[in-house]
Design a protein around this motif. Structure first.
Motif, mmCIF file in Angstrom:
data_model
loop_
_atom_site.group_PDB
_atom_site.id
_atom_site.type_symbol
_atom_site.label_atom_id
_atom_site.label_comp_id
_atom_site.label_asym_id
_atom_site.label_seq_id
_atom_site.Cartn_x
_atom_site.Cartn_y
_atom_site.Cartn_z
ATOM 1 N N SER A 163 0.820 -1.220 0.000
ATOM 2 C CA SER A 163 0.000 0.000 0.000
ATOM 3 C C SER A 163 0.853 1.268 0.000
ATOM 4 O O SER A 163 0.544 2.247 0.682
ATOM 5 C CB SER A 163 -0.957 0.008 1.202
ATOM 6 O OG SER A 163 -1.831 -1.103 1.150
ATOM 7 N N LEU A 164 1.916 1.253 -0.778
ATOM 8 C CA LEU A 164 2.737 2.443 -0.983
ATOM 9 C C LEU A 164 2.241 3.166 -2.233
ATOM 10 O O LEU A 164 1.393 2.652 -2.965
ATOM 11 C CB LEU A 164 4.212 2.061 -1.145
ATOM 12 C CG LEU A 164 4.824 1.251 0.006
ATOM 13 C CD1 LEU A 164 6.255 0.845 -0.348
ATOM 14 C CD2 LEU A 164 4.802 2.043 1.298
ATOM 15 N N ARG A 165 2.778 4.349 -2.468
ATOM 16 C CA ARG A 165 2.396 5.071 -3.674
ATOM 17 C C ARG A 165 2.815 4.255 -4.895
ATOM 18 O O ARG A 165 3.970 3.851 -5.011
ATOM 19 C CB ARG A 165 3.079 6.438 -3.718
ATOM 20 C CG ARG A 165 2.747 7.219 -4.986
ATOM 21 C CD ARG A 165 3.606 8.458 -5.131
ATOM 22 N NE ARG A 165 3.360 9.121 -6.399
ATOM 23 C CZ ARG A 165 4.085 10.120 -6.881
ATOM 24 N NH1 ARG A 165 5.117 10.579 -6.184
ATOM 25 N NH2 ARG A 165 3.800 10.669 -8.052
ATOM 26 N N GLN A 166 1.857 4.001 -5.801
ATOM 27 C CA GLN A 166 2.144 3.190 -6.977
ATOM 28 C C GLN A 166 2.602 4.088 -8.125
ATOM 29 O O GLN A 166 1.822 4.875 -8.661
ATOM 30 C CB GLN A 166 0.905 2.393 -7.373
ATOM 31 C CG GLN A 166 0.501 1.366 -6.312
ATOM 32 C CD GLN A 166 -0.632 0.475 -6.763
ATOM 33 O OE1 GLN A 166 -0.672 0.034 -7.911
ATOM 34 N NE2 GLN A 166 -1.559 0.211 -5.861
ATOM 35 N N LEU A 167 3.872 3.951 -8.463
ATOM 36 C CA LEU A 167 4.445 4.750 -9.543
ATOM 37 C C LEU A 167 4.133 4.105 -10.882
ATOM 38 O O LEU A 167 3.766 2.928 -10.965
ATOM 39 C CB LEU A 167 5.957 4.880 -9.351
ATOM 40 C CG LEU A 167 6.407 5.494 -8.024
ATOM 41 C CD1 LEU A 167 7.920 5.560 -7.959
ATOM 42 C CD2 LEU A 167 5.814 6.885 -7.841
ATOM 43 N N ASN A 168 4.284 4.880 -11.929
ATOM 44 C CA ASN A 168 4.024 4.363 -13.265
ATOM 45 C C ASN A 168 5.140 3.421 -13.689
ATOM 46 O O ASN A 168 6.322 3.726 -13.496
ATOM 47 C CB ASN A 168 3.919 5.516 -14.262
ATOM 48 C CG ASN A 168 2.739 6.412 -13.972
ATOM 49 O OD1 ASN A 168 1.673 5.933 -13.587
ATOM 50 N ND2 ASN A 168 2.918 7.713 -14.149
ATOM 51 N N PRO A 169 4.788 2.278 -14.266
ATOM 52 C CA PRO A 169 5.826 1.336 -14.692
ATOM 53 C C PRO A 169 6.630 1.883 -15.850
ATOM 54 O O PRO A 169 6.100 2.579 -16.722
ATOM 55 C CB PRO A 169 5.033 0.087 -15.105
ATOM 56 C CG PRO A 169 3.679 0.614 -15.467
ATOM 57 C CD PRO A 169 3.431 1.782 -14.557
ATOM 58 N N GLY A 170 7.910 1.584 -15.871
ATOM 59 C CA GLY A 170 8.769 2.031 -16.962
ATOM 60 C C GLY A 170 8.635 1.144 -18.180
ATOM 61 O O GLY A 170 8.196 -0.001 -18.090
ATOM 62 N N ASP A 171 9.021 1.673 -19.331
ATOM 63 C CA ASP A 171 8.952 0.888 -20.565
ATOM 64 C C ASP A 171 10.258 0.951 -21.351
ATOM 65 O O ASP A 171 10.291 0.583 -22.513
ATOM 66 C CB ASP A 171 7.786 1.356 -21.435
ATOM 67 C CG ASP A 171 7.921 2.806 -21.879
ATOM 68 O OD1 ASP A 171 8.917 3.459 -21.487
ATOM 69 O OD2 ASP A 171 7.039 3.286 -22.611
ATOM 70 N N GLY A 172 11.321 1.468 -20.715
ATOM 71 C CA GLY A 172 12.617 1.482 -21.373
ATOM 72 C C GLY A 172 12.830 2.636 -22.324
ATOM 73 O O GLY A 172 13.844 2.669 -23.020
ATOM 74 N N THR A 173 11.892 3.584 -22.386
ATOM 75 C CA THR A 173 12.050 4.711 -23.307
ATOM 76 C C THR A 173 12.443 5.994 -22.588
ATOM 77 O O THR A 173 12.545 7.044 -23.220
ATOM 78 C CB THR A 173 10.743 4.963 -24.085
ATOM 79 O OG1 THR A 173 9.693 5.302 -23.165
ATOM 80 C CG2 THR A 173 10.342 3.732 -24.875
ATOM 81 N N LYS A 174 12.643 5.940 -21.302
ATOM 82 C CA LYS A 174 12.984 7.142 -20.539
ATOM 83 C C LYS A 174 14.436 7.537 -20.789
ATOM 84 O O LYS A 174 15.319 6.688 -20.944
ATOM 85 C CB LYS A 174 12.768 6.883 -19.049
ATOM 86 C CG LYS A 174 13.003 8.097 -18.168
ATOM 87 C CD LYS A 174 12.743 7.753 -16.710
ATOM 88 C CE LYS A 174 12.975 8.956 -15.811
ATOM 89 N NZ LYS A 174 12.733 8.639 -14.386
ATOM 90 N N ALA A 175 14.683 8.838 -20.810
ATOM 91 C CA ALA A 175 16.053 9.328 -20.954
ATOM 92 C C ALA A 175 16.837 9.048 -19.681
ATOM 93 O O ALA A 175 16.270 8.938 -18.590
ATOM 94 C CB ALA A 175 16.046 10.833 -21.238
ATOM 95 N N LYS A 176 18.137 8.927 -19.813
ATOM 96 C CA LYS A 176 18.988 8.649 -18.661
ATOM 97 C C LYS A 176 18.989 9.843 -17.712
ATOM 98 O O LYS A 176 19.115 10.989 -18.132
ATOM 99 C CB LYS A 176 20.409 8.333 -19.120
ATOM 100 C CG LYS A 176 20.536 7.046 -19.925
ATOM 101 C CD LYS A 176 21.981 6.802 -20.324
ATOM 102 C CE LYS A 176 22.112 5.525 -21.150
ATOM 103 N NZ LYS A 176 21.757 4.329 -20.385
ATOM 104 N N GLU A 177 18.858 9.551 -16.427
ATOM 105 C CA GLU A 177 18.881 10.603 -15.417
ATOM 106 C C GLU A 177 20.321 11.027 -15.126
ATOM 107 O O GLU A 177 21.259 10.231 -15.268
ATOM 108 C CB GLU A 177 18.242 10.097 -14.123
ATOM 109 C CG GLU A 177 16.759 9.809 -14.237
ATOM 110 C CD GLU A 177 15.937 11.073 -14.304
ATOM 111 O OE1 GLU A 177 16.476 12.155 -14.013
ATOM 112 O OE2 GLU A 177 14.746 10.982 -14.652
ATOM 113 N N PRO A 178 20.527 12.273 -14.702
ATOM 114 C CA PRO A 178 21.866 12.689 -14.283
ATOM 115 C C PRO A 178 22.332 11.861 -13.097
ATOM 116 O O PRO A 178 21.528 11.498 -12.228
ATOM 117 C CB PRO A 178 21.676 14.162 -13.888
ATOM 118 C CG PRO A 178 20.435 14.597 -14.603
ATOM 119 C CD PRO A 178 19.562 13.388 -14.667
ATOM 120 N N THR A 179 23.608 11.553 -13.058
ATOM 121 C CA THR A 179 24.154 10.800 -11.935
ATOM 122 C C THR A 179 24.308 11.720 -10.721
ATOM 123 O O THR A 179 24.271 12.953 -10.837
ATOM 124 C CB THR A 179 25.517 10.207 -12.298
ATOM 125 O OG1 THR A 179 26.439 11.294 -12.540
ATOM 126 C CG2 THR A 179 25.417 9.344 -13.554
#
Length: 582
Positions: A163-179
């Motif tokens: 029962s935590l906040r349900q985030l949207n599932p990824g699909d591999g098309t997201k840009a890389k986040e800054p490290t």
């Protein structure tokens, strides 16, 4: 629950960070919550244990594998962070989450006696870090292919079960986040954005409306970005990378980012496909003598460009309403270029919101639905029109034109969100909604003066004329008239109805059509929405004073929307919360 997976080669260095004070003394009480066998040394809670012992235990299989078979990056690191609104997890829950994550990643599959060695360290209330070495007990490398996707999927299961906040599932098309290293460097340099984000913005703005590869690279260089083109033996460009001027690594070399490191659709092959399939060539008119609006007033190049772009944006809605998913995907992708062009030519007061909208929409512009690149829907040409028009100004005609385009663009972005949601693209739908929020704010900034002028015009209407518009509203919306008449924007609506009446339209018929167009319940101001719809349905001209009366009593249904008829001196425009047409 947000996981972030990285790879490295220094086990001791990672442990020293996890058990250390942090970069800003933010780490408190670092300790183990779980490990591969439950008996790993814990330098945080056991006075007899130290980091070297823990490193030796984790690296045992790595050392046994030997230098001849050594892996270049043998350290697997995954942070797992709760969303801000989530409840605190108990130590036992964190331990279970860690075991499920390493099992899903392939580090230590459940029931596998040869699983890799790993530990989970907690040094804050809201997250843990999992450190592992990827050599198994049989000295083979762990099968961690697609580990990030598998970890993401497991976190989505945990969210639902706990029962935590349900985030949207990824699909591999997201840009890389800054490290984290990039973020800390930006903070150290006093910049709000990382180099990766700045370069992503620069590349997207250079691509917006470009009609050739050479123009794309020329724009990058003009923007002051360092461009490194990889040239093959034939002299052809094989790839590219970009860097922020003055930013160098420890060896004094520029820190270059290749296209794929910025976003999946910014690789050179994908840029070439976009340029070849949807050229913007010929879409931009050379600057002409400004056209007249009201007497003594001329429309500027930025205003002309935005009105022309509005036509294209309106027509693009029809593509999203159609049955061709690949065509819709192309329109959605190209809409990002319009946002990028607006962000690059906006007034400072609107630039922040438009840049935020472009950044948010960037995620919505990609999905696994392949974009049709065998047809040109003109959206890239709209971006080119905007860039050719140049920077907008704070003059009333430019503000009206900007608001007109923003309102139409908002409809298209909301339509993109609905299109993604209908196909289960949850992350893209959420990104488009976030972009719409920023566009709504930018619209209000641009439309404030035009709407105020139209409200003033409504307040100055002769009393008999105003009373006729009030009666038309009471007949068209008998159950809501009292509330609508009390809204401040009714003055603007009365002015639009009076102008339409002078053109030969029936105000009541216009209101009935406008109310039936789409549900108004979500509108911030129903009368503001109706004002735009009335002007759109009546096809009101740029200048009401020069209107040639049309003696029809009932307005015909509008054709595909062209340039929204707007008075450069102050007529209204589609409000940011106006719903999408059917």
């Amino acid at each position: 629950m947000v996981p972030n997976v990285t790879r490295g080669s220094r086990t001791y260095g990672l442990l020293a960070y996890l058990y250390g004070p942090g970069r800003r003394d933010e780490h408190t009480d670092p300790h183990l919550v779980a490990s591969w066998d439950g008996f790993a040394p814990d330098p945080g809670r056991d006075p007899a244990a130290n980091l070297k012992q823990l490193q030796s235990a984790l690296d045992l299989r790595v050392d046994q594998r030997g230098t001849r078979r050594a892996l270049k990056k043998h350290v697997w690191h995954c942070s797992v962070r709760l969303s801000p609104e989530d409840r605190d997890l108990s130590p036992e829950e964190w331990a279970e989450a860690a075991r499920r994550v390493v099992a899903a990643a392939g580090i230590a599959p459940e029931g596998d006696p040869d699983g890799c060695r790993w530990v989970a360290v907690r040094h804050a209330q809201d997250h843990i870090h999992i450190a592992a070495t990827i050599v198994r007990g049989d000295l083979r490398k762990a099968d961690i292919e697609n580990d990030y996707s598998r970890v993401q999927a497991e976190c989505r299961k945990i969210e639902k079960e706990w029962s935590l906040r349900q985030l949207n599932p990824g699909d591999g098309t997201k840009a890389k986040e800054p490290t984290n290293q990039e973020k800390h460097k930006a903070t150290r340099l006093g910049r709000e954005d990382t180099s990766r984000q700045l370069l992503r913005d620069a590349v997207r703005q250079a691509l917006a409306g470009a009609n050739s590869e050479e123009e794309f690279f020329a724009r990058l260089e003009t923007a002051g970005v360092l461009v490194n083109r990889k040239i093959g033996p034939s002299g052809d460009t094989l790839g590219y990378s970009v860097a922020v001027p003055g930013e160098r690594d420890a060896a004094g070399r520029p820190v270059y980012f290749g296209g794929y490191r910025l976003a999946p659709d910014l690789t050179l092959p994908k840029i070439r496909r976009r340029l070849a399939a949807a050229p913007a060539t010929g879409a931009v008119e050379e600057p002409q003598a400004p056209s007249a609006g009201r007497a003594g007033e001329r429309r500027s190049a930025p205003a002309r460009a935005r009105y022309a772009a509005t036509v294209v944006v309106d027509e693009a809605l029809d593509v999203l309403d159609g049955q061709d998913d690949q065509a819709a995907a192309a329109v959605i992708a190209d809409t990002g270029e319009v946002l990028d062009a607006l962000a690059g030519t906006a007034l400072p007061a609107q630039k922040a919101q438009l840049l935020a909208a472009a950044r948010a929409y960037e995620r919505a512009s990609r999905s696994h639905t392949r974009a049709a690149r065998d047809a040109n829907f003109g959206v890239r040409s709209a971006a080119r029109q905007i860039l050719a028009g140049g920077y907008t100004t704070n003059r009333a005609p430019d503000a009206t034109a900007a608001a007109t385009l923003l309102a139409a663009l908002l409809l298209l972005v909301l339509a993109s969100s609905s299109w993604h949601a209908e196909r289960g693209h949850r992350q893209q739908a959420a990104a488009a909604r976030a972009a719409a929020d920023h566009l709504r704010t930018a619209y209000r900034q641009a439309a404030n003066r035009p709407m105020a002028a139209l409200r003033q015009r409504g307040q100055l209407l002769p009393q008999p004329v105003r009373q006729r518009q009030e009666q038309a509203l009471r007949r068209a919306a008998p159950g809501e008239a009292g509330r609508l008449l009390a809204e401040p924007e009714f003055d603007a609506l009365a002015a639009a109805l009076a102008e339409a009446e002078a053109a030969g339209h029936d105000p009541q018929a216009l209101l009935e059509q406008a109310r039936a167009w789409r549900e108004l319940g979500s509108a911030d101001s129903v009368t503001a929405v109706l004002t735009w719809r009335v002007r759109h349905l009546a096809q009101l001209p740029v200048s009401a004073r020069r209107q040639t009366p049309n003696r029809t009593t009932k307005p015909a249904a509008p054709a595909v929307a062209g340039t929204h008829p707007v008075d450069p001196a102050g007529a209204t425009v589609p409000p940011a919360d106006s719903p999408r047409r059917r």
